[in-house]
Design a protein around this motif. Sequence first.
Motif, PDB file in Angstrom:
ATOM      1  N   MET A 107      -0.446   2.762   1.032  1.00 12.04           N
ATOM      2  CA  MET A 107      -0.298   2.991   2.475  1.00 12.04           C
ATOM      3  C   MET A 107      -1.087   1.955   3.279  1.00 12.04           C
ATOM      4  O   MET A 107      -0.641   1.462   4.317  1.00 12.04           O
ATOM      5  CB  MET A 107      -0.840   4.391   2.758  1.00 12.04           C
ATOM      6  N   ALA A 108      -2.277   1.638   2.779  1.00 10.67           N
ATOM      7  CA  ALA A 108      -3.145   0.683   3.483  1.00 10.67           C
ATOM      8  C   ALA A 108      -2.721  -0.760   3.224  1.00 10.67           C
ATOM      9  O   ALA A 108      -3.187  -1.668   3.897  1.00 10.67           O
ATOM     10  CB  ALA A 108      -4.597   0.881   3.037  1.00 10.67           C
ATOM     11  N   LEU A 208      -8.487  -2.762  19.967  1.00 13.75           N
ATOM     12  CA  LEU A 208      -9.077  -4.096  20.115  1.00 13.75           C
ATOM     13  C   LEU A 208      -8.351  -5.116  19.223  1.00 13.75           C
ATOM     14  O   LEU A 208      -7.804  -4.751  18.168  1.00 13.75           O
ATOM     15  CB  LEU A 208     -10.570  -4.038  19.782  1.00 13.75           C
ATOM     16  N   PRO A 209      -8.331  -6.383  19.637  1.00 12.08           N
ATOM     17  CA  PRO A 209      -7.613  -7.425  18.873  1.00 12.08           C
ATOM     18  C   PRO A 209      -8.403  -7.837  17.630  1.00 12.08           C
ATOM     19  O   PRO A 209      -8.989  -8.926  17.555  1.00 12.08           O
ATOM     20  CB  PRO A 209      -7.504  -8.574  19.888  1.00 12.08           C
ATOM     21  N   VAL A 210      -8.402  -6.953  16.664  1.00 13.21           N
ATOM     22  CA  VAL A 210      -9.276  -7.098  15.496  1.00 13.21           C
ATOM     23  C   VAL A 210      -9.000  -8.392  14.726  1.00 13.21           C
ATOM     24  O   VAL A 210      -9.928  -9.087  14.314  1.00 13.21           O
ATOM     25  CB  VAL A 210      -9.107  -5.854  14.589  1.00 13.21           C
ATOM     26  N   ARG A 211      -7.728  -8.706  14.549  1.00 13.12           N
ATOM     27  CA  ARG A 211      -7.397  -9.898  13.759  1.00 13.12           C
ATOM     28  C   ARG A 211      -7.996 -11.165  14.395  1.00 13.12           C
ATOM     29  O   ARG A 211      -8.596 -12.000  13.720  1.00 13.12           O
ATOM     30  CB  ARG A 211      -5.867 -10.032  13.636  1.00 13.12           C
ATOM     31  N   LYS A 212      -7.845 -11.255  15.715  1.00 11.88           N
ATOM     32  CA  LYS A 212      -8.355 -12.456  16.405  1.00 11.88           C
ATOM     33  C   LYS A 212      -9.883 -12.497  16.370  1.00 11.88           C
ATOM     34  O   LYS A 212     -10.485 -13.559  16.223  1.00 11.88           O
ATOM     35  CB  LYS A 212      -7.853 -12.499  17.858  1.00 11.88           C
ATOM     36  N   ILE A 213     -10.499 -11.342  16.490  1.00 12.10           N
ATOM     37  CA  ILE A 213     -11.969 -11.297  16.422  1.00 12.10           C
ATOM     38  C   ILE A 213     -12.421 -11.684  15.012  1.00 12.10           C
ATOM     39  O   ILE A 213     -13.378 -12.446  14.829  1.00 12.10           O
ATOM     40  CB  ILE A 213     -12.481  -9.889  16.823  1.00 12.10           C
ATOM     41  N   TYR A 237       0.032  -0.728  10.729  1.00 12.69           N
ATOM     42  CA  TYR A 237      -0.635  -1.986  10.341  1.00 12.69           C
ATOM     43  C   TYR A 237      -1.021  -1.844   8.884  1.00 12.69           C
ATOM     44  O   TYR A 237      -0.981  -0.737   8.332  1.00 12.69           O
ATOM     45  CB  TYR A 237      -1.897  -2.234  11.191  1.00 12.69           C
ATOM     46  N   THR A 238      -1.376  -2.947   8.253  1.00 14.09           N
ATOM     47  CA  THR A 238      -2.014  -2.831   6.947  1.00 14.09           C
ATOM     48  C   THR A 238      -3.434  -3.389   7.094  1.00 14.09           C
ATOM     49  O   THR A 238      -3.685  -4.216   7.982  1.00 14.09           O
ATOM     50  CB  THR A 238      -1.281  -3.628   5.837  1.00 14.09           C
ATOM     51  N   TYR A 247     -13.570  -2.038   5.840  1.00 16.97           N
ATOM     52  CA  TYR A 247     -12.840  -1.148   6.757  1.00 16.97           C
ATOM     53  C   TYR A 247     -13.155   0.290   6.379  1.00 16.97           C
ATOM     54  O   TYR A 247     -13.138   0.652   5.208  1.00 16.97           O
ATOM     55  CB  TYR A 247     -11.331  -1.389   6.607  1.00 16.97           C
ATOM     56  N   GLY A 248     -13.459   1.091   7.381  1.00 18.66           N
ATOM     57  CA  GLY A 248     -13.696   2.515   7.114  1.00 18.66           C
ATOM     58  C   GLY A 248     -12.831   3.356   8.027  1.00 18.66           C
ATOM     59  O   GLY A 248     -12.586   2.990   9.180  1.00 18.66           O
TER      60      GLY A 248
END
Length: 421
Positions: A107-108, A208-213, A237-238, A247-248
């Motif tokens: 799933m993840a 929040l734009p996690v990928r860009k951060i 998302y994955t 990741y938690g």
Amino acid sequence: MNKRDFLRTAATASLGVLLGDRVWARFADLPVERLAEDEAFWAAIRGKYRLKPDYINLESGYYSMQATPVLEAFIAKVRETNYQASYYLRTTQVPDKAAVRDKLAAMAGCSPAELCITRNTTESIDTVVAGFDWKPGDEAVMAEQDYGHMLAQFRLMARRHGIINKVVSVPADPKSDDEIVRLYAGVITPRTRLLMVSHMVNITGQILPVRKIADMAHGRGVDVLVDGAHAFAHFDYTIPDLGCDYYGASLHKWLGCPLGTGILYVRREKIATLWPIYGDHRMTDDTDIMKLNHTGTHPVHSDLAIEHAIAFHEMIGTRRKEVRLRYLQNYWTDKVRTLPSVIMNTPTDPTRSCAIANVGVKGVTPADLARTLLEKYRIWTNAVDNDAAGVHGVRVTPHVFILPKELDVLVKAIGEIARAA
Ligand SMILES: Cc1ncc(COP(=O)(O)O)c(C=O)c1O
């Protein structure tokens, strides 16, 4: 077909089982956007939950109840574990849990070797923060809008190891992703080792734009820890898509699992350098995430029930759930956002939020607002009065069992309270 697609196809087939083939046949071909507004479909889903009639439950952000089929399967696991007792724990417990972990990893979108089942986000995030080999003067980056106890864990590291925490403040209604990325980038120094970012801000619902951060931080040699407490099984998302190192998430929130279930993801190359909190005979194994997962004898029946929650979730489908949840949020926020005295603490751009939103009324404390909503309108929400984060309002969190007519009660209530204020 990859594992994820397979799960999805299997899940699509199962909606017929969940709703009855004749009911599902009416909806099967509808595009997700149309299905999001089809109240007959969502009423059928709602029928799979046992809802307390005393209030409209708009507080699924804390704990989202299990659907009845999941609850029944969980109770059966409790009975079976009790019945087999230590025989179960000594024989099939480990392979059974490994099978659940495989499903969660599918799933993840990550390898099972990078994922373990924890009790909640707190355990997952704190395992990473406390597992870092901190040296005095090392720096960490986070935001005022992160979850309070996670910030407290960093303060604990400051007291214990002498690290320095740099805390940014994320704007409530950003104009662009770059505005946010620049904020985080602005406090990174050569001493920065870890950056924590919330995938979804718990008090406002901002995504929040996690990928860009993460890309920005990695470019500066900084590890990235994502607090995904509210994101997992909420929208699509994955974890590898996010490009983070750790990741938690909690599974008793959006996946609808029994209380006390969560996940920790650690990117394969990062497993070696994290110290476990509890000693485990695998602790010298540089490749096995299970070295971080020794919590002793635990309520394994809760973990076993996760696969039933996954099956229920996959039957609806992440994408259908996401689009419906965003529809529900916009359904009520669009009606109150421009009312005089109303303050929306959730971004206007619909791609920056999903189910959760936060609303305040000028001149009314969040506690009074939540109390009036409950006592006068029988709506259950959560008051947020956070000076540091600049958020004063009530958090409103509908789940898939909430219907627009219930949100009409909220809209009427906010309108009346705002007029009176
Ligand atoms: C952003 C965030 N992080 C962490 C947590 C802690 O989750 P748990 O209590 O399930 O560990 C929460 C709880 O609401 C949260 O919203």
